[in-house]
Scaffold this motif. Sequence first.
Motif, mmCIF file in Angstrom:
data_model
loop_
_atom_site.group_PDB
_atom_site.id
_atom_site.type_symbol
_atom_site.label_atom_id
_atom_site.label_comp_id
_atom_site.label_asym_id
_atom_site.label_seq_id
_atom_site.Cartn_x
_atom_site.Cartn_y
_atom_site.Cartn_z
ATOM 1 N N ASN A 269 0.734 -1.232 -0.156
ATOM 2 C CA ASN A 269 0.166 0.097 -0.147
ATOM 3 C C ASN A 269 0.745 1.245 0.081
ATOM 4 O OD1 ASN A 269 0.826 0.450 2.502
ATOM 5 N ND2 ASN A 269 -0.799 -0.686 3.339
ATOM 6 N N GLU A 270 0.179 2.382 -0.259
ATOM 7 C CA GLU A 270 0.993 3.782 -0.311
ATOM 8 C C GLU A 270 1.691 4.103 0.870
ATOM 9 O OE1 GLU A 270 1.423 6.276 -2.316
ATOM 10 O OE2 GLU A 270 1.010 4.951 -3.777
ATOM 11 N N GLU A 271 1.016 3.592 1.925
ATOM 12 C CA GLU A 271 1.641 4.009 3.330
ATOM 13 C C GLU A 271 2.943 3.008 3.400
ATOM 14 O OE1 GLU A 271 -0.902 3.064 6.449
ATOM 15 O OE2 GLU A 271 0.643 3.196 8.003
ATOM 16 N N THR A 272 3.033 1.905 3.023
ATOM 17 C CA THR A 272 4.356 1.124 3.013
ATOM 18 C C THR A 272 5.423 1.630 2.188
ATOM 19 O OG1 THR A 272 2.930 -0.645 3.929
ATOM 20 C CG2 THR A 272 5.202 -1.195 3.013
ATOM 21 N N THR A 273 4.843 1.831 0.936
ATOM 22 C CA THR A 273 5.682 2.475 -0.179
ATOM 23 C C THR A 273 6.388 3.940 0.309
ATOM 24 O OG1 THR A 273 4.414 1.439 -1.847
ATOM 25 C CG2 THR A 273 5.493 3.264 -2.413
ATOM 26 N N HIS A 274 5.597 4.725 0.899
ATOM 27 C CA HIS A 274 6.049 5.930 1.321
ATOM 28 C C HIS A 274 7.028 5.830 2.417
ATOM 29 C CE1 HIS A 274 6.030 10.283 2.974
ATOM 30 N NE2 HIS A 274 6.000 10.342 1.311
ATOM 31 N N ARG A 275 6.934 4.714 3.313
ATOM 32 C CA ARG A 275 7.769 4.694 4.338
ATOM 33 C C ARG A 275 8.970 3.999 3.821
ATOM 34 N NH1 ARG A 275 8.034 0.290 8.136
ATOM 35 N NH2 ARG A 275 5.763 -0.475 7.258
ATOM 36 N N TRP A 276 8.833 2.924 3.145
ATOM 37 C CA TRP A 276 10.256 2.361 2.704
ATOM 38 C C TRP A 276 11.267 3.176 1.740
ATOM 39 C CZ3 TRP A 276 9.176 -3.468 1.086
ATOM 40 C CH2 TRP A 276 8.881 -4.112 2.092
ATOM 41 N N VAL A 277 10.448 3.938 0.776
ATOM 42 C CA VAL A 277 11.172 4.914 -0.017
ATOM 43 C C VAL A 277 11.881 5.800 0.549
ATOM 44 C CG1 VAL A 277 9.926 4.148 -1.856
ATOM 45 C CG2 VAL A 277 9.272 6.255 -0.925
ATOM 46 N N SER A 278 11.394 6.395 1.695
ATOM 47 C CA SER A 278 11.903 7.407 2.529
ATOM 48 C C SER A 278 12.659 7.137 3.465
ATOM 49 C CB SER A 278 10.750 8.195 3.154
ATOM 50 O OG SER A 278 10.024 7.553 4.107
ATOM 51 N N GLU A 279 12.877 6.003 4.093
ATOM 52 C CA GLU A 279 13.785 5.476 4.989
ATOM 53 C C GLU A 279 15.192 5.042 4.434
ATOM 54 O OE1 GLU A 279 10.656 3.631 8.295
ATOM 55 O OE2 GLU A 279 11.722 2.311 7.009
ATOM 56 N N ASP A 280 16.167 5.163 5.602
ATOM 57 C CA ASP A 280 17.509 4.488 5.213
ATOM 58 C C ASP A 280 17.196 2.958 5.402
ATOM 59 O OD1 ASP A 280 18.518 6.867 4.444
ATOM 60 O OD2 ASP A 280 19.394 7.270 6.331
ATOM 61 N N CYS A 281 18.211 2.266 4.861
ATOM 62 C CA CYS A 281 18.089 0.937 5.248
ATOM 63 C C CYS A 281 18.196 0.545 6.468
ATOM 64 C CB CYS A 281 19.376 0.283 4.495
ATOM 65 S SG CYS A 281 19.671 -1.557 4.667
ATOM 66 N N PRO A 282 17.120 -0.265 7.203
ATOM 67 C CA PRO A 282 17.272 -0.407 8.653
ATOM 68 C C PRO A 282 18.185 -1.313 8.971
ATOM 69 C CG PRO A 282 15.378 -1.720 7.644
ATOM 70 C CD PRO A 282 16.324 -0.923 6.461
#
Length: 100
Positions: free
Chosen positions: A59-72
């Motif tokens: 979903n959009e929420e996950t996409t937005h989170r993943w693309v905006s985060e550094d590698c965990p």
Amino acid sequence: MGRYHLSTTHLWSEQQVTIDHHTFFHRQCQICDRDFVRALDEGEWRAVHVGGLRFDFLNEETTHRWVSEDCPGHPLPGEENHGRIRPGGLQASSKHRPGI
Ligand SMILES: [Zn+2]
């Protein structure tokens, strides 16, 4: 609109995949196991899980989170890329029947 930029802290393996005559770039991080897909004619990366020969777009929420985060730095609990249950997903819905 807008163009997503993936963090450079991930360690990518990238491949090109063609599904149903559409060509995608698929990136998987070797560290956190997150998968991203970008259609050849799109500028935006989207978060996905890879299931067999298809992609399950998250979903959009996950996409937005993943693309905006550094590698965990490691795979995060709940983000495993198998047996994934997601809202509206087709994969996980058929095995259980309520009642007797
Ligand atoms: Zn990563």
